[in-house]
Write an enzyme that holds these catalytic residues in place. Structure first.
Site, PDB file in Angstrom:
ATOM      1  N   GLY A 110       0.980  19.257  87.482  1.00  0.00           N
ATOM      2  CA  GLY A 110       2.320  18.686  87.381  1.00  0.00           C
ATOM      3  C   GLY A 110       2.556  17.606  88.421  1.00  0.00           C
ATOM      4  O   GLY A 110       2.809  17.902  89.600  1.00  0.00           O
ATOM      5  N   SER A 161       4.710   6.248  86.391  1.00  0.00           N
ATOM      6  CA  SER A 161       3.889   5.245  87.074  1.00  0.00           C
ATOM      7  C   SER A 161       4.180   5.171  88.562  1.00  0.00           C
ATOM      8  O   SER A 161       3.410   4.565  89.305  1.00  0.00           O
ATOM      9  CB  SER A 161       4.134   3.859  86.446  1.00  0.00           C
ATOM     10  OG  SER A 161       3.854   3.893  85.074  1.00  0.00           O
ATOM     11  N   GLU A 219      -2.693   9.092  82.793  1.00  0.00           N
ATOM     12  CA  GLU A 219      -3.619   8.811  83.899  1.00  0.00           C
ATOM     13  C   GLU A 219      -3.578   7.345  84.309  1.00  0.00           C
ATOM     14  O   GLU A 219      -4.588   6.752  84.662  1.00  0.00           O
ATOM     15  CB  GLU A 219      -5.052   9.178  83.511  1.00  0.00           C
ATOM     16  CG  GLU A 219      -5.229  10.609  83.094  1.00  0.00           C
ATOM     17  CD  GLU A 219      -5.366  11.526  84.271  1.00  0.00           C
ATOM     18  OE1 GLU A 219      -5.603  11.029  85.378  1.00  0.00           O
ATOM     19  OE2 GLU A 219      -5.201  12.739  84.075  1.00  0.00           O
ATOM     20  N   GLY A 220      -2.379   6.765  84.246  1.00  0.00           N
ATOM     21  CA  GLY A 220      -2.201   5.366  84.625  1.00  0.00           C
ATOM     22  C   GLY A 220      -2.262   4.470  83.410  1.00  0.00           C
ATOM     23  O   GLY A 220      -3.274   4.419  82.710  1.00  0.00           O
TER      24      GLY A 220
HETATM   25  C1  FAD Z   1       0.041  13.365  75.917  1.00  0.00           C
HETATM   26  C2  FAD Z   1       0.306  13.179  77.381  1.00  0.00           C
HETATM   27  C3  FAD Z   1      -0.191  14.108  78.301  1.00  0.00           C
HETATM   28  C4  FAD Z   1       0.091  13.952  79.682  1.00  0.00           C
HETATM   29  N1  FAD Z   1      -0.378  14.896  80.570  1.00  0.00           N
HETATM   30  C5  FAD Z   1       0.023  14.830  81.882  1.00  0.00           C
HETATM   31  C6  FAD Z   1      -0.326  15.884  82.802  1.00  0.00           C
HETATM   32  O1  FAD Z   1      -1.048  16.822  82.457  1.00  0.00           O
HETATM   33  N2  FAD Z   1       0.163  15.819  84.069  1.00  0.00           N
HETATM   34  C7  FAD Z   1       0.952  14.786  84.505  1.00  0.00           C
HETATM   35  O2  FAD Z   1       1.379  14.788  85.667  1.00  0.00           O
HETATM   36  N3  FAD Z   1       1.291  13.764  83.652  1.00  0.00           N
HETATM   37  C8  FAD Z   1       0.839  13.764  82.362  1.00  0.00           C
HETATM   38  N4  FAD Z   1       1.201  12.755  81.470  1.00  0.00           N
HETATM   39  C9  FAD Z   1       2.098  11.702  81.940  1.00  0.00           C
HETATM   40  C10 FAD Z   1       1.445  10.341  82.092  1.00  0.00           C
HETATM   41  O3  FAD Z   1       0.571  10.312  83.171  1.00  0.00           O
HETATM   42  C11 FAD Z   1       2.572   9.295  82.196  1.00  0.00           C
HETATM   43  O4  FAD Z   1       3.154   9.215  80.900  1.00  0.00           O
HETATM   44  C12 FAD Z   1       2.094   7.950  82.639  1.00  0.00           C
HETATM   45  O5  FAD Z   1       1.740   7.969  83.999  1.00  0.00           O
HETATM   46  C13 FAD Z   1       3.169   6.863  82.440  1.00  0.00           C
HETATM   47  O6  FAD Z   1       4.394   7.285  82.936  1.00  0.00           O
HETATM   48  P1  FAD Z   1       5.710   7.127  82.018  1.00  0.00           P
HETATM   49  O7  FAD Z   1       5.417   7.695  80.690  1.00  0.00           O
HETATM   50  O8  FAD Z   1       6.842   7.706  82.765  1.00  0.00           O
HETATM   51  O9  FAD Z   1       5.883   5.554  81.850  1.00  0.00           O
HETATM   52  P2  FAD Z   1       6.610   4.585  82.898  1.00  0.00           P
HETATM   53  O10 FAD Z   1       6.050   4.824  84.256  1.00  0.00           O
HETATM   54  O11 FAD Z   1       8.073   4.724  82.705  1.00  0.00           O
HETATM   55  O12 FAD Z   1       6.133   3.165  82.378  1.00  0.00           O
HETATM   56  C14 FAD Z   1       6.809   2.462  81.331  1.00  0.00           C
HETATM   57  C15 FAD Z   1       6.155   1.089  81.148  1.00  0.00           C
HETATM   58  O13 FAD Z   1       6.323   0.325  82.338  1.00  0.00           O
HETATM   59  C16 FAD Z   1       5.062  -0.230  82.732  1.00  0.00           C
HETATM   60  N5  FAD Z   1       5.024  -0.406  84.200  1.00  0.00           N
HETATM   61  C17 FAD Z   1       4.986   0.565  85.130  1.00  0.00           C
HETATM   62  N6  FAD Z   1       4.975   0.036  86.367  1.00  0.00           N
HETATM   63  C18 FAD Z   1       5.003  -1.320  86.226  1.00  0.00           C
HETATM   64  C19 FAD Z   1       4.998  -2.424  87.128  1.00  0.00           C
HETATM   65  N7  FAD Z   1       4.939  -2.244  88.451  1.00  0.00           N
HETATM   66  N8  FAD Z   1       5.028  -3.672  86.599  1.00  0.00           N
HETATM   67  C20 FAD Z   1       5.070  -3.857  85.261  1.00  0.00           C
HETATM   68  N9  FAD Z   1       5.083  -2.864  84.363  1.00  0.00           N
HETATM   69  C21 FAD Z   1       5.045  -1.599  84.825  1.00  0.00           C
HETATM   70  C22 FAD Z   1       4.045   0.771  82.244  1.00  0.00           C
HETATM   71  O14 FAD Z   1       2.763   0.163  82.125  1.00  0.00           O
HETATM   72  C23 FAD Z   1       4.643   1.170  80.907  1.00  0.00           C
HETATM   73  O15 FAD Z   1       4.282   0.246  79.907  1.00  0.00           O
HETATM   74  C24 FAD Z   1       0.871  12.857  80.114  1.00  0.00           C
HETATM   75  C25 FAD Z   1       1.340  11.913  79.178  1.00  0.00           C
HETATM   76  C26 FAD Z   1       1.055  12.066  77.834  1.00  0.00           C
HETATM   77  C27 FAD Z   1       1.559  11.034  76.853  1.00  0.00           C
END
Ligand code: FAD
Length: 390
Positions: free
Chosen positions: A136, A144, A369-370
């Site tokens: 988590g 991100s 994972e980013g």
């Molecule tokens: C099926 C699935 C399983 C997952 N499993 C896990 C898990 O086991 N454990 C866990 O901790 N997480 C997990 N995740 C979460 C995943 O790591 C996050 O979804 C991911 O890091 C992106 O975060 P967010 O969805 O909040 O997008 P956001 O961070 O809200 O990003 C939204 C958009 O903004 C862009 N962006 C971000 N920063 C910038 C910047 N500085 N400049 C320009 N653009 C930017 C991104 O590229 C993206 O397009 C999972 C996600 C999915 C879909």
């Protein structure tokens, strides 16, 4: 020049670069995927279920925590771990995600940052698949930017009190233990939260169009009391979770090659069988260019991941090198899956064929994972020395 017939899925003969042990791992996992995984994935995907009985089978093959030495783990090298991910994801990204999370995001931090007592308690049980873990880190307000986490823990006598929530967590509702990252007055700490601790709840995220064979959910912590013995003693900065992500991202760079290979394989067979304008569509120039482009992308991905694995096994891996491979290989695999879907025409939208399932899965894999942007910014920082995230 020899007229040797090349393997369309391995044009540069990566296989010949592998040790005997690595070939054995690849082939045994490949057979398992062909016999036990591929036949059931279409239905599991349609029904949106995780085929849980496969946990015991992947454990039996030594695929959980395979890079760890001791604690009933297989102690394989990094290239072998990569090959495991590649073969599993040739079947489905959901099963590979399960193995990645258990191995790289749960067993790895317990092994790298945990106490001896924590290792003894959790690692053998997790290697045998008797205990399932989840990781988590992500919170609903933005994955991100994990430094902005709101989940926090405070000392209370010999215990800690944990509050907050995590979102998008693989294995959330089936986990016996969650490795949860939380802000404290002493920095970011990792807590091993057990499923029956009072105040800990989970909820599945239903109706996903992607990774339907994997469980995803939310974790909620309402004054969860956690003994000091369940805190990972070896880390108290964001480097803890980021170190886990480097391990998992490395595996993903290999995994997505498997999904791409499955799509190219299907596109090759289909375009050879499909007769249009009196000839197989595979015999037209434009189709061959599309197929060649898939092979180019797979080959470059294979070379990146193999080289990365060799660097990792020397202990010289840098996170920005992993970012390059995760970005390149996920992008390549997703583009290949989308194009393979199109090459199959209307049949490409049918669950009978693999590309649309891989394509939908890869939409998650390129995000978790980013995201692509995050990996580009990691490389930009490596090149310029400037952090441009904000
Ligand atoms: C099926 C699935 C399983 C997952 N499993 C896990 C898990 O086991 N454990 C866990 O901790 N997480 C997990 N995740 C979460 C995943 O790591 C996050 O979804 C991911 O890091 C992106 O975060 P967010 O969805 O909040 O997008 P956001 O961070 O809200 O990003 C939204 C958009 O903004 C862009 N962006 C971000 N920063 C910038 C910047 N500085 N400049 C320009 N653009 C930017 C991104 O590229 C993206 O397009 C999972 C996600 C999915 C879909």
């Amino acid at each position: 020049m020899s007229a040797k017939q090349l393997d369309p899925l391995d044009l540069y003969d990566i296989r010949s670069e592998l040790s005997e042990d690595e070939v054995m791992v690849k082939d045994s996992v490949g057979r398992f995927v062909d016999d036990r995984v591929i036949p059931l994935m279409q239905e599991a995907f349609e029904k949106h279920v995780f085929p849980r009985h496969l946990v015991a089978e992947v454990a039996e093959l030594g695929l959980l925590g395979s890079s760890i030495e001791g604690y009933d783990c297989a102690g394989l090298n990094s290239v072998s771990y990569g090959l495991i991910c590649q073969e599993l994801e040739r079947g489905d990204s959901g099963l590979r995600s399960f193995v990645s999370v258990q191995s790289s995001l749960v067993m790895y931090p317990i092994h790298a940052y945990g106490s001896e007592e924590q290792k003894q308690r959790w690692l053998p049980a997790m290697a045998r698949g008797e205990a399932i873990g989840c990781f988590g880190l992500t919170e609903a307000h933005g994955g991100s930017d994990p430094g902005n986490m709101k989940t926090h823990a405070k000392r209370d006598g010999d215990d800690w009190i944990l509050n907050g929530s995590k979102m998008w967590i693989t294995n959330a509702t089936i986990a016996d233990a969650a490795v949860v990252w939380a802000m404290t007055e002493e920095g970011v700490k990792g807590f091993i939260v057990e499923k029956d601790m009072p105040g800990f709840e989970t909820q599945e995220i239903e109706n996903k169009f992607s990774l339907r064979t994997s469980i995803t959910g939310a974790l909620f912590f309402d004054n969860v009391r956690i003994p000091e013995a369940s805190v990972l003693p070896g880390v108290s900065t964001l480097k803890g979770p980021l170190g886990c992500l480097t391990q998992a991202r490395y595996g993903i760079s290999w995994g997505v090659i498997g999904a791409a290979q499955a799509c190219l394989d299907e596109a090759l067979r289909y375009s050879e069988d499909r007769v249009l304008f009196d000839r197989p569509v595979a015999h037209t120039q434009s189709m061959q260019i599309r197929l060649a482009d898939m092979a180019r992308r797979i080959t470059t991905s294979q070379l990146l991941s193999l080289r990365l694995g060799r660097i990792k096994d020397k202990g010289e891996l840098s996170p920005s090198q992993v970012s390059l491979a995760k970005w390149n290989n996920c992008r390549a695999a997703l583009d290949i899956a989308r194009d393979a879907r199109d090459i199959l025409g209307a049949a490409g939208i049918s669950a009978e064929y693999v590309p649309i399932r891989h394509m939908l899965n890869l939409e998650s894999v390129i995000t978790y994972e980013g995201t692509e942007t995050i990996h580009q910014l990691v490389i930009g920082q490596e090149l310029t020395g400037v952090n441009a995230f904000g």
